[in-house]
Design a protein around this motif. Structure first.
Motif, PDB file in Angstrom:
ATOM      1  N   GLY A  65       0.814  -1.209   0.000  1.00  0.00           N
ATOM      2  CA  GLY A  65       0.000   0.000   0.000  1.00  0.00           C
ATOM      3  C   GLY A  65       0.848   1.260   0.000  1.00  0.00           C
ATOM      4  N   GLU A  66       1.919   1.255   0.762  1.00  0.00           N
ATOM      5  CA  GLU A  66       2.823   2.404   0.802  1.00  0.00           C
ATOM      6  C   GLU A  66       3.520   2.599  -0.540  1.00  0.00           C
ATOM      7  OE1 GLU A  66       4.735   5.697   2.376  1.00  0.00           O
ATOM      8  OE2 GLU A  66       3.133   4.526   3.291  1.00  0.00           O
ATOM      9  N   TYR A  76       0.869   4.180  -2.706  1.00  0.00           N
ATOM     10  CA  TYR A  76       0.392   5.476  -2.229  1.00  0.00           C
ATOM     11  C   TYR A  76       1.423   6.587  -2.387  1.00  0.00           C
ATOM     12  CZ  TYR A  76      -0.970   8.967   1.262  1.00  0.00           C
ATOM     13  OH  TYR A  76      -1.279  10.133   1.905  1.00  0.00           O
ATOM     14  N   SER A  77       2.678   6.312  -2.057  1.00  0.00           N
ATOM     15  CA  SER A  77       3.704   7.343  -2.002  1.00  0.00           C
ATOM     16  C   SER A  77       3.943   8.049  -3.332  1.00  0.00           C
ATOM     17  CB  SER A  77       5.000   6.738  -1.466  1.00  0.00           C
ATOM     18  OG  SER A  77       5.970   7.735  -1.316  1.00  0.00           O
TER      19      SER A  77
END
Length: 84
Positions: A6-7, A10-11
Motif C-alpha cells: 500500500g505504501e 500510495y507514495s
C-alpha cells in the motif's frame, strides 16, 4: 506485507499530486520544507522516547496535550489566517 505494498502504491501518487498543486515558483521552497517533515518528525519521536523515560506518565500526557494543542493552533492559523 499489505501495508508495504500500500505504501509503495500510495507514495508516488501522493508526491505527484503534491507537485501538481504547488505553484511553479514555490516548488524549491516546498521541497526544502517537505523534507523537514520527515526529519523533524523523526527527531520529535526520538526526543519523545527520551523524555518519556524521565517523566511520569501523567506528565508525558500533559506534554503531548500541549504539543498537540500548539500544533493545532499553528495549522489552523496557517490555513485560515495566512496572507498567501
Amino acid at each position: 506485507m499489505l501495508a508495504t505494498i500500500g505504501e509503495l502504491i500510495y507514495s508516488p501518487v501522493l508526491n505527484a499530486e503534491e507537485v501538481r498543486l504547488i505553484p511553479t515558483n514555490q516548488r524549491g521552497i516546498y521541497a526544502a520544507v517537505s523534507s523537514f517533515k520527515f526529519t523533524g518528525g523523526d527527531f520529535i519521536s526520538k526526543l519523545g522516547i527520551i523524555i518519556g523515560g524521565v517523566l511520569k506518565p501523567w506528565e508525558m500526557s500533559l506534554l503531548m496535550a500541549v504539543i498537540l494543542i500548539l500544533e493545532s493552533i499553528l495549522i489552523i492559523g496557517s490555513l485560515f489566517y495566512s496572507k498567501a
